[in-house]
Design a protein around this motif. Structure first.
Motif: not given
Length: 586
Positions: A180, A185, A191, A247
């Motif tokens: 991502e 993103r 993350s 994710l």
């Protein structure tokens, strides 16, 4: 030292260069705080050289973030100042080296590092708004000699949904950025877990940070299990979830990841057995056999734990290791890295002359979890248990016969001197009989009756040996012509061939009656000895009654010995038939 910029007007004296990124316009120095006499780290951002003055606002935002952080795992922000060719930020100095430096960590140390990093992330994510580091990699993680962990370089940190602060043109590090982030993103608290997971994969697989991309396939899935064959399954699962490319499949935040840290060692023990199979052979019907087995675990910082079981077998009935009818292992359960086990087998309840095959199973906390150990037990044949004694007594009896005949001959003188022609004919007959036995053996061998042929050949050899001994002992004491020898030899050859064929057929018939080949050979020897004794008695015994009496006694002894074995076998077989129904089958 003379190439260092002069920061003394700002209260700092530079002593060393810790890092340099000329392309990004950043140099990191080790300096001495002139006011407090302590070592500090100064990061100089040379925007004038890179014409990137627009990034100054981002670095000021980074300073603002660091000012609000207070955690022992994050070096504190101390000061900042503007120079003619750049902007400088001062941080607390930690005498530690990055994880990317050449060093190795044990399993327990890697676990401690993982927990310490997660605790730092928990702190960052507990801020309002949460702080996302965005560049977690081995270069940005420092570890000192006491295994204290520090997270540095917040130049690319995101504060909640705010703007991104950048201290260099590198937007994160390939291989450690989650998909991502790679595709620009939306980022979440999960993350940073990706970079942490990739860092731990580097440590465990001994992969260099710049080669971590080799473990990522085209779908961005990290393939590392084949490099960690001895890592416990819970740790493999935990790492795989940290580096999930999607994710939503990752742990949602550092708190959940910390709670899910496996409560077991990273590396699993390994089982080294001193033998791959156990083969035991009994020599008696009621015997207890033992075998010592050594187990070794070579993996440091682990403890091998295991339990022995025996795979079920229909012949043994329902049982476990504690109540198995004939197998036991001590200790049945253990914990340690050097264990001596003893396997005990009681063959008293097993059928004789059988091969028993069972499987021992070791279930442990190693990888793989289960090890199988084949166990083979050969039980003794009750028919063969007295074979050694039987052969010893037969040998003694044969020697007794030789010495007896020699003693009688010495005591009474030369009995064949009475009639030399008769003696020569007897010798010729004996020699011919030996040759006839040999020819009969060859004849039987051509038909494939190997055991019968061996019996005849052994009998012929025995007769020939006795003939030679007698001829040698009486040499010079006999007179006569060659005619008697040839006549006796012809008769003996024919009779020996017929007797050899008959002996072979008898041996085959006895084998078909389930007698052993060894007994057939003994039968040939005893028959030969009995025949020679009777022949000698009929030849000279009528002239010497005392010799006839002794040879008759010897013949009876040989005959008794001859029938002893089949009678014993018949008795044992009958006993086996009565008791086999109570014995455990293979």
């Amino acid at each position: 030292m003379t190439d260092f910029p002069d920061f003394t007007p700002y209260g700092y004296t530079l002593t060393d260069v810790l890092g340099c990124n000329r392309a990004g316009g950043r140099v990191t120095y080790l300096a001495q705080d002139c006011n407090h006499c302590t070592e500090v780290v100064i990061k100089q951002f040379q925007f004038a050289q890179t014409t990137a003055w627009s990034d100054l606002e981002a670095h000021e935002r980074e300073i603002e973030v660091l000012r609000s952080l207070n955690h022992p795992g994050i070096p504190r922000y101390l000061d900042s100042f503007q120079t003619d060719n750049g902007f400088c930020m001062v941080q607390e100095y930690k005498q530690a080296r990055p994880l990317s430096a050449t060093r190795s960590f044990g399993p327990a140390e890697v676990r401690q590092l993982a927990i310490a990093l997660l605790e730092i992330l928990v702190y960052l994510q507990s801020r309002f708004p949460p702080v996302i580091h965005r560049d977690i990699k081995p270069d940005n993680i420092l570890v000192d000699d006491h295994l204290r962990v520090y997270l540095v370089d917040f130049g690319f940190a995101r504060i909640g949904d705010g703007e991104v602060g950048v201290s260099s043109v590198v937007k994160g590090t390939l291989g450690f950025m989650p998909p991502e982030q790679l595709f620009n993103r939306a980022l979440t608290e999960a993350s940073d877990l990706y970079g942490l997971g990739m860092t731990l994969v580097c440590l465990l697989t001994k992969t260099q940070p710049d080669a971590i991309g080799d473990l990522v396939d085209i779908s961005y899935r990290v393939k590392f299990k084949h490099l960690l064959p001895t890592v416990n399954r819970p740790w493999i699962n935990w790492l795989e979830r940290l580096v999930e490319p999607r994710l939503k499949d990752r742990y949602s935040n550092a708190v959940t990841a910390l709670e899910a840290v496996p409560n077991c060692a990273i590396y699993s023990p390994k089982v080294h057995l001193s033998t791959a199979t156990i083969q035991l052979a009994a020599t008696q019907s009621r015997q207890t056999l033992t075998h010592s087995l050594h187990i070794h675990n070579p993996i440091p910082e682990t403890t091998l734990q295991g339990t022995w079981t025996i795979e079920p077998h229909p012949s043994d009935g329902p049982s476990d290791l504690q109540r198995h009818p004939w197998i036991s292992v001590q200790p049945a359960s253990f914990a340690g890295n050097r264990i001596d086990c003893q396997i005990t087998v009681d063959v008293g309840r097993l059928m004789p002359d059988r091969l028993y095959e069972r499987t021992l199973r070791l279930t442990s906390n190693a990888l793989p979890e289960a090890y199988t150990l084949p166990l083979q037990v050969r039980t003794a044949s009750v028919l063969a248990q007295k074979s050694q004694t039987y052969w010893q007594s037969l040998s003694l009896l044969f020697l007794f016969a030789l010495f007896l005949y020699r003693g009688v001959y010495w005591f009474v003188g030369n009995p064949l001197a009475v009639d030399g022609n008769l003696a020569l004919a007897s010798f010729g007959t004996a020699a011919g009989t030996a040759a006839g036995f040999e020819i009969a053996g060859w004849t039987l061998a051509t038909t494939g009756a190997t055991i019968s042929a061996n019996a005849s050949i052994i009998a012929g050899g025995g007769v020939g040996l006795i003939t030679f001994l007698v001829a040698w002992s009486m040499a010079g004491a006999i007179g006569g012509s060659l005619t008697e020898i040839l006549l006796g030899g012809g008769v003996g050859l024919a009779s020996g061939w017929i007797a050899g064929i008959a002996l072979g057929m008898t041996v085959e018939a006895l084998i078909n009656r389930y007698l052993s080949p060894g007994f057939a050979i003994r039968l040939a020897l005893l028959t030969m000895a009995l025949g020679c004794s009777l022949s000698l008695g009929l030849t000279i015994g009528l002239m010497r009654p005392e010799i006839l009496a002794l040879l008759t006694l010897l013949s009876l002894s040989l005959g008794t010995h001859l029938i002893q074995e089949p009678l014993r076998r018949a008795r044992i077989i009958a006993h086996q038939q009565r008791t086999h129904r109570h014995l455990i089958r293979p």
